[in-house]
Motif scaffolding. Structure first.
Motif, mmCIF file in Angstrom:
data_model
loop_
_atom_site.group_PDB
_atom_site.id
_atom_site.type_symbol
_atom_site.label_atom_id
_atom_site.label_comp_id
_atom_site.label_asym_id
_atom_site.label_seq_id
_atom_site.Cartn_x
_atom_site.Cartn_y
_atom_site.Cartn_z
ATOM 1 N N GLU A 126 2.154 0.267 1.666
ATOM 2 C CA GLU A 126 0.840 0.100 1.640
ATOM 3 C C GLU A 126 0.497 -1.023 2.721
ATOM 4 O OE1 GLU A 126 0.493 0.025 -2.534
ATOM 5 O OE2 GLU A 126 -1.432 0.564 -2.399
ATOM 6 N N GLN A 127 -0.514 -0.653 3.645
ATOM 7 C CA GLN A 127 -1.140 -1.809 4.354
ATOM 8 C C GLN A 127 -2.699 -1.587 4.551
ATOM 9 O OE1 GLN A 127 0.185 -1.769 8.687
ATOM 10 N NE2 GLN A 127 1.463 -3.846 8.194
ATOM 11 N N ASN A 128 -3.281 -2.679 4.168
ATOM 12 C CA ASN A 128 -4.717 -2.737 4.173
ATOM 13 C C ASN A 128 -5.297 -1.523 3.574
ATOM 14 O OD1 ASN A 128 -4.302 -5.177 5.981
ATOM 15 N ND2 ASN A 128 -4.379 -3.735 7.644
ATOM 16 N N GLY A 129 -4.715 -1.390 2.326
ATOM 17 C CA GLY A 129 -5.303 -0.266 1.532
ATOM 18 C C GLY A 129 -4.939 1.051 1.888
ATOM 19 N N GLN A 130 -4.115 1.213 2.653
ATOM 20 C CA GLN A 130 -3.731 2.564 3.365
ATOM 21 C C GLN A 130 -2.277 2.782 3.242
ATOM 22 O OE1 GLN A 130 -5.333 3.321 7.338
ATOM 23 N NE2 GLN A 130 -6.898 4.553 6.337
ATOM 24 N N PHE A 131 -1.844 4.044 3.254
ATOM 25 C CA PHE A 131 -0.396 4.148 3.185
ATOM 26 C C PHE A 131 -0.070 4.243 4.805
ATOM 27 C CE2 PHE A 131 -0.433 6.446 -1.111
ATOM 28 C CZ PHE A 131 -0.006 5.232 -1.489
ATOM 29 N N ARG A 132 1.192 3.633 5.085
ATOM 30 C CA ARG A 132 1.881 3.718 6.411
ATOM 31 C C ARG A 132 2.905 4.351 6.179
ATOM 32 N NH1 ARG A 132 0.087 1.985 11.185
ATOM 33 N NH2 ARG A 132 1.998 0.713 11.675
ATOM 34 N N TYR A 182 -0.763 13.927 -4.922
ATOM 35 C CA TYR A 182 -1.412 12.799 -4.449
ATOM 36 C C TYR A 182 -2.288 13.332 -3.155
ATOM 37 C CZ TYR A 182 -2.775 8.595 -1.683
ATOM 38 O OH TYR A 182 -3.524 7.762 -1.166
ATOM 39 N N LYS A 219 -6.168 14.112 -1.953
ATOM 40 C CA LYS A 219 -6.469 13.278 -0.704
ATOM 41 C C LYS A 219 -7.134 14.409 0.163
ATOM 42 C CE LYS A 219 -4.863 10.239 3.004
ATOM 43 N NZ LYS A 219 -4.160 10.883 3.940
ATOM 44 N N ASP A 220 -6.302 15.503 0.560
ATOM 45 C CA ASP A 220 -7.231 16.380 1.503
ATOM 46 C C ASP A 220 -7.992 17.416 0.859
ATOM 47 O OD1 ASP A 220 -5.119 15.490 3.340
ATOM 48 O OD2 ASP A 220 -3.942 17.221 3.274
ATOM 49 N N ASP A 273 1.046 15.458 6.658
ATOM 50 C CA ASP A 273 1.965 14.244 5.971
ATOM 51 C C ASP A 273 2.971 14.837 4.796
ATOM 52 O OD1 ASP A 273 1.241 12.293 8.162
ATOM 53 O OD2 ASP A 273 -0.362 11.733 6.730
ATOM 54 N N ILE A 298 5.929 8.766 -0.418
ATOM 55 C CA ILE A 298 4.590 8.520 -1.499
ATOM 56 C C ILE A 298 4.879 8.392 -3.062
ATOM 57 C CG2 ILE A 298 2.269 9.217 -1.885
ATOM 58 C CD1 ILE A 298 2.428 10.124 1.296
#
Ligand code: ATP
Ligand code: MG
Length: 264
Positions: free
Chosen positions: A17-23, A81, A85-86, A252, A259
């Protein structure tokens, strides 16, 4: 900081997680040791969640504090998940087909999941036969070559046998690779195209049988074997539709395991 690491037979997939997003990142399995050493140095305080066939190896040798999430659970929860998301809405029951080095079938029913089938036909088959047929072990190189190939030069189709009216579609495969028995007019690219088609047919036929046994009609295909391989995706999509299955692909999707390990 939290990390999800899916170390499979061929590739290591990492989600964080980075800034509320998955990298999301992936590495070849040959870099497993370097990757583990680097992570140990740079992400020493991170919470590590491991899954995949090499999870226990990583825990024992590098990340003793890590949590190991069963691969089946991680793949399914990650895929759920990504479906959400999609905004892909499926019925309560559907099949998840993970085309990794080998292929696994999961029955998903709400948040219950179960591995119900496996086959050795998978991305490893593409790499191995690719090496034998073309002499290259470079994934991108092999994927690029498929487009130049024509499977009809190698596969025996129904219309090759039935010249008159045939009882089933003439473009169906009568026998994979069988035309190579009596003609030499085919290139390694043709043989590779044939390989990909055989994978798509086999995976869809197994999906169909499984779907009948469990009375469902929706399938989600994931796994790194789909990366950049439009021929495989097209084959899976068209054969699925042909046998009455509705095919879905996830953005992804190859990171489902990583994830899932992160979020469960
Ligand atoms: P398994 O789950 O079966 O243990 P895995 O998790 O390593 O294996 P995936 O990463 O889902 O499996 O898929 C591996 C396949 O992805 C390879 O066999 C190959 O066909 C394909 N692939 C895609 N990109 C690459 C790449 N850059 N290098 C090698 N293989 C790749
Ligand atoms: Mg895997």
């Amino acid at each position: 900081q939290r990390l999800g690491i899916d170390a499979g037979g061929s590739l290591i997939k990492i989600a964080f997680e980075q800034n509320g997003q998955f990298r999301l990142k992936k590495y070849p399995i040959s870099e497993l040791k370097e990757m583990a050493n680097w992570l140990k140095m740079t992400a020493g305080n991170a919470e590590i969640n491991l899954t995949g066939g090499r999870a226990d190896y990583l825990k024992e040798n590098y990340f003793q504090q890590a949590r190991v999430v069963p691969e089946f659970k991680a793949s399914c929860e990650g895929a759920i998940y990504l479906l959400n998301k999609d905004e892909i809405k499926l019925g309560a029951k559907y099949l998840l087909v993970n085309i990794g080095t080998g292929t696994s079938w999961y029955l998903i029913d709400g948040h219950k999941n179960e591995r119900i089938l496996g086959s050795g036909i998978g991305g490893g088959t593409f790499m191995g036969l690719g090496k034998l047929l073309v002499g290259s072990d470079d994934y991108q190189n092999l994927v690029d070559l498929i487009k130049e190939g024509d499977r009809e030069k190698v596969d025996l189709l129904v219309k090759d046998i039935y010249h008159s009216e045939s009882p089933i579609g003439g473009d169906l495969t009568a026998s994979n690779f069988a035309k190579a028995t009596f003609t030499n007019e085919h290139t390694p690219a043709d043989q590779l195209a044939s390989t990909v088609n055989m994978m798509a047919e086999t995976i869809v036929l197994l999906s169909k049988q499984t779907s009948v046994a469990h009375q469902l009609s929706e399938v989600v295909y994931i796994g790194s074997s789909l990366i950049g391989n439009q021929s495989l995706k097209d084959g899976l999509a068209s054969y699925s539709t042909m046998v009455g299955l509705s095919p879905n692909f996830l953005q992804d999707g190859e990171y489902s395991g990583a994830i899932g390990a992160l979020i469960v």
